[in-house]
Design an enzyme around this catalytic site. Structure first.
Site, PDB file in Angstrom:
ATOM      1  N   ASP A  97      30.869  35.136 -79.273  1.00 23.63           N
ATOM      2  CA  ASP A  97      30.860  34.091 -80.299  1.00 23.63           C
ATOM      3  C   ASP A  97      32.004  34.350 -81.267  1.00 23.63           C
ATOM      4  OD1 ASP A  97      30.101  32.050 -82.068  1.00 23.63           O
ATOM      5  OD2 ASP A  97      28.776  33.377 -83.187  1.00 23.63           O
ATOM      6  N   ASP A  99      33.183  32.952 -84.774  1.00 25.88           N
ATOM      7  CA  ASP A  99      32.726  32.165 -85.916  1.00 25.88           C
ATOM      8  C   ASP A  99      33.879  32.067 -86.896  1.00 25.88           C
ATOM      9  OD1 ASP A  99      31.149  30.780 -87.642  1.00 25.88           O
ATOM     10  OD2 ASP A  99      29.563  32.277 -87.768  1.00 25.88           O
ATOM     11  N   ASP A 288      31.899  38.083 -82.901  1.00 26.23           N
ATOM     12  CA  ASP A 288      30.700  38.400 -83.664  1.00 26.23           C
ATOM     13  C   ASP A 288      29.877  39.412 -82.863  1.00 26.23           C
ATOM     14  OD1 ASP A 288      28.414  38.468 -85.185  1.00 26.23           O
ATOM     15  OD2 ASP A 288      28.186  36.302 -85.337  1.00 26.23           O
TER      16      ASP A 288
END
Length: 385
Positions: A97, A99, A288
């Protein structure tokens, strides 16, 4: 969000799902599913559901029109069980991920949404390059999250049984955490002599070596004074070492191609260390960590709608990433043809669907896709037509 706005968005999300084909992930019946409805007073997730509980996915999404839709990276024997221990873990995809509002150099209070997404795409490209070249993963799906960043799902058989500690090692490699620059150099035997060379076969050694080759090629294209000046910009390299390094690049290019860090004396070793640090700074990806190390993570369903933007959680082919503009290419076509009336509560600049403009406060008629974007992001409310 007031009740009228919430009801309007729920209805329009239902209309989207009536016409959208939302594909199932691999082994959908072995995954846990979760949704967040358009409820008043919060965003509480309804989870511990199996596909059997939901029924036909397209029918379920059309009827319930959820605000957010998730499925688990893990596969289970009984995904609908009410506790994780009862589910019977059978393996999990490796999920990454990015972000955008957590990226280095991004201040969520100062960086606008469009710029954040562009920074996120740059980090995604670094990540995909690492996964393809350093890990040679085959089965990967890249997805725009619909919100602030991107997801990458790796589904190779080789990763499915990795535990959290093994996944953390992958994170540490991608982020170059505690990377030993000296460890990128090894001693090799050449006949009766030994030589210290970069590990050019793969990993951060190969990446550093490529940067060294590119750096040397760049110097060879410069005038001598400019090349020496460029070398002396690096810590630990004065005029004498710069002249020695430049002479090595010109007179012994084979040694540089071989990754020989002893050619040219200590100046080349100093240069290699500086370039290794540059390589790490430029080519790591700020993923992440908790998402990747979690073996039971819930992740957004591709082709669903994101309830915080009204954008599509858009899967991307590898060759689509460079030109992808999330604020245009992830806008649902379903919402492009009509207009809606909203009350703008948060005026100011907006970048959306290929245009940048300043939004004025008050009641106004806007294209429905823009209205939904503003309402989901808390910048407008629905008013009666």
């Amino acid at each position: 969000m007031d009740g009228r706005t919430r009801e309007y968005l729920e209805g329009r999300f239902g209309d989207y799902y009536r016409s959208a084909a939302v594909p199932l992930p691999p082994a959908p019946g072995e995954r846990e599913w979760g949704v967040i409805p358009w409820s008043a007073g919060g965003t509480r997730m309804h989870r511990h559901q199996s596909l059997l509980d939901l029924g036909d996915l397209d029918d379920y999404l059309t009827r319930s029109a959820p605000r957010h839709v998730y499925f688990s990276s893990a596969r289970f024997s009984d995904p609908g069980a009410s506790s994780m221990d009862e589910k019977g873990w059978r393996g999990a995809d490796l999920v990454f991920d990015i972000d955008a509002d957590h990226l280095p150099g991004v201040d969520p209070d100062e960086t606008n949404y469009a710029d954040m997404l562009e920074f996120g795409k740059e980090a995604l490209l670094d990540l995909v390059d690492l996964l393809e070249r350093d890990f040679d993963f085959d089965e990967m799906q890249v997805v725009f999250s619909g919100g602030r960043g991107y997801h990458v799902h790796v589904r190779d058989d080789s990763v499915r049984q990795l535990d959290s500690d093994a996944r953390r090692e992958i994170v540490d490699y991608i982020r170059a955490i505690d990377l030993d620059v000296e460890g990128l150099i090894e001693t090799r035997q050449y006949g009766t002599t030994t030589r210290r060379v970069l590990r050019t076969e793969g990993g951060w050694g190969r990446r550093t070596h490529q940067r060294l080759l590119d750096f040397a090629d760049g110097l060879m294209e410069m005038e001598e004074d400019a090349a020496l000046e460029r070398l002396m910009e690096l810590d630990g390299i004065g005029e004498g070492r710069a002249e020695t390094i430049l002479g090595t690049f010109r007179n012994n290019p084979e040694a540089i191609r071989d990754g020989n860090v002893e050619a040219g004396g200590p100046g080349v070793r100093t240069l290699v260390e500086a370039l290794a640090n540059e390589t790490v700074e430029d080519e790591t990806s700020p993923i992440d960590e908790p998402v990747t190390t979690d073996t039971k993570r819930l992740i957004r369903l591709p082709k669903s709608l994101h309830g915080g933007s009204g954008l599509v959680v858009q899967p991307l082919d590898r060759d689509e990433i460079d030109d992808f503009d999330p604020l245009a290419d992830a806008v649902p076509d379903r919402f492009r043809d009509e207009e809606t009336t909203v009350k703008v509560t948060d005026a100011g600049p907006v970048t959306f669907d290929g245009d940048t403009f300043t939004l004025q406060s008050g009641v106004q008629s806007v294209r429905e896709s823009l209205g939904i974007f503003l309402m989901t992001r808390g910048r407008a409310e629905k008013v009666q037509q």
